[in-house]
Design a protein around this motif. Structure first.
Motif, PDB file in Angstrom:
ATOM      1  N   ALA A  18       1.351   3.299  13.606  1.00 59.47           N
ATOM      2  CA  ALA A  18       0.786   2.528  12.737  1.00 59.47           C
ATOM      3  C   ALA A  18       1.853   1.573  11.799  1.00 59.47           C
ATOM      4  CB  ALA A  18      -0.265   3.226  11.944  1.00 59.47           C
ATOM      5  N   CYS A  19       2.789   2.007  11.808  1.00 59.71           N
ATOM      6  CA  CYS A  19       3.984   1.276  10.820  1.00 59.71           C
ATOM      7  C   CYS A  19       4.857   0.427  11.591  1.00 59.71           C
ATOM      8  CB  CYS A  19       4.711   1.996  10.059  1.00 59.71           C
ATOM      9  SG  CYS A  19       3.926   2.893   9.036  1.00 59.71           S
ATOM     10  N   PRO A  34       0.815  -1.289  -0.126  1.00 60.75           N
ATOM     11  CA  PRO A  34      -0.219  -0.075  -0.114  1.00 60.75           C
ATOM     12  C   PRO A  34       0.897   1.250   0.074  1.00 60.75           C
ATOM     13  CG  PRO A  34      -0.053  -1.056   2.150  1.00 60.75           C
ATOM     14  CD  PRO A  34       0.923  -1.927   1.349  1.00 60.75           C
ATOM     15  N   PRO A  35       0.350   2.197  -0.474  1.00 60.54           N
ATOM     16  CA  PRO A  35       1.242   3.507  -0.785  1.00 60.54           C
ATOM     17  C   PRO A  35       1.149   4.194   0.616  1.00 60.54           C
ATOM     18  CG  PRO A  35      -0.820   3.938  -1.846  1.00 60.54           C
ATOM     19  CD  PRO A  35      -0.523   2.527  -1.670  1.00 60.54           C
ATOM     20  N   ILE A  36       2.067   4.830   0.919  1.00 57.06           N
ATOM     21  CA  ILE A  36       1.858   5.851   2.318  1.00 57.06           C
ATOM     22  C   ILE A  36       1.963   7.308   1.951  1.00 57.06           C
ATOM     23  CG2 ILE A  36       2.997   3.930   3.552  1.00 57.06           C
ATOM     24  CD1 ILE A  36       5.732   5.725   3.655  1.00 57.06           C
ATOM     25  N   ASN A  37       1.273   8.088   2.702  1.00 58.37           N
ATOM     26  CA  ASN A  37       1.402   9.487   2.878  1.00 58.37           C
ATOM     27  C   ASN A  37       2.183   9.964   3.869  1.00 58.37           C
ATOM     28  OD1 ASN A  37       0.951  12.271   2.450  1.00 58.37           O
ATOM     29  ND2 ASN A  37      -1.356  12.133   2.395  1.00 58.37           N
ATOM     30  N   VAL A  38       3.412  10.464   3.588  1.00 64.34           N
ATOM     31  CA  VAL A  38       4.177  11.008   4.789  1.00 64.34           C
ATOM     32  C   VAL A  38       3.569  11.908   5.582  1.00 64.34           C
ATOM     33  CG1 VAL A  38       6.661  11.753   5.247  1.00 64.34           C
ATOM     34  CG2 VAL A  38       6.291  10.301   3.322  1.00 64.34           C
ATOM     35  N   ILE A  71       8.757  -0.710   6.710  1.00 61.77           N
ATOM     36  CA  ILE A  71       8.633   0.157   5.596  1.00 61.77           C
ATOM     37  C   ILE A  71       9.413  -0.507   4.433  1.00 61.77           C
ATOM     38  CG2 ILE A  71       9.209   2.286   4.530  1.00 61.77           C
ATOM     39  CD1 ILE A  71       7.392   2.941   6.275  1.00 61.77           C
ATOM     40  N   THR A 126       0.459  12.537   6.454  1.00 60.94           N
ATOM     41  CA  THR A 126      -0.533  11.985   7.285  1.00 60.94           C
ATOM     42  C   THR A 126      -0.193  10.603   8.204  1.00 60.94           C
ATOM     43  OG1 THR A 126      -1.800  10.842   5.470  1.00 60.94           O
ATOM     44  CG2 THR A 126      -2.308  13.146   5.951  1.00 60.94           C
ATOM     45  N   LEU A 127       0.953  10.059   7.925  1.00 54.62           N
ATOM     46  CA  LEU A 127       1.376   9.042   8.384  1.00 54.62           C
ATOM     47  C   LEU A 127       1.665   8.814  10.027  1.00 54.62           C
ATOM     48  CD1 LEU A 127       2.418   6.012   7.732  1.00 54.62           C
ATOM     49  CD2 LEU A 127       4.605   6.973   7.896  1.00 54.62           C
ATOM     50  N   GLN A 128       0.944   7.881  10.511  1.00 54.53           N
ATOM     51  CA  GLN A 128       1.325   7.842  11.990  1.00 54.53           C
ATOM     52  C   GLN A 128       2.469   6.688  12.373  1.00 54.53           C
ATOM     53  OE1 GLN A 128      -2.546   7.145  13.925  1.00 54.53           O
ATOM     54  NE2 GLN A 128      -3.192   9.264  13.643  1.00 54.53           N
TER      55      GLN A 128
END
Length: 85
Positions: free
Chosen positions: A30-31, A19-23, A34, A25-27
């Protein structure tokens, strides 16, 4: 032209694996991992370079005892202590 099509197909396949990530808005909590993919130029031998990183969020500016308590997901056993005061 054949290699360009193969390259495009490989890029699409790899893009759809993760899935792509948005840096913005990324928490971080939650990761856990990477994955970074990089296509090397033909001068460097070509191919795809895959790197994975483990993400750990650790508290800062807290005492060593608190760090030990918060490390991992286990709850410490307090049964061996007579009093917590």
């Amino acid at each position: 032209d054949q290699s360009q099509q193969e390259q495009s197909l490989a890029a699409t396949m790899l893009r759809n694996l993760f899935p792509p990530i948005n840096v913005q808005t990324l928490q971080i909590s939650a990761c856990r991992r990477i994955v970074m993919l990089h296509q090397r130029p033909a001068e460097e031998g070509g191919g795809v370079e895959l790197r994975q990183y483990v993400i750990k969020a650790a508290p800062t500016n807290v005492s060593r005892g608190i760090k030990k308590l918060t490390r991992g997901n286990r709850v410490p056993s307090l049964g061996r202590y007579g009093s917590l005061a």
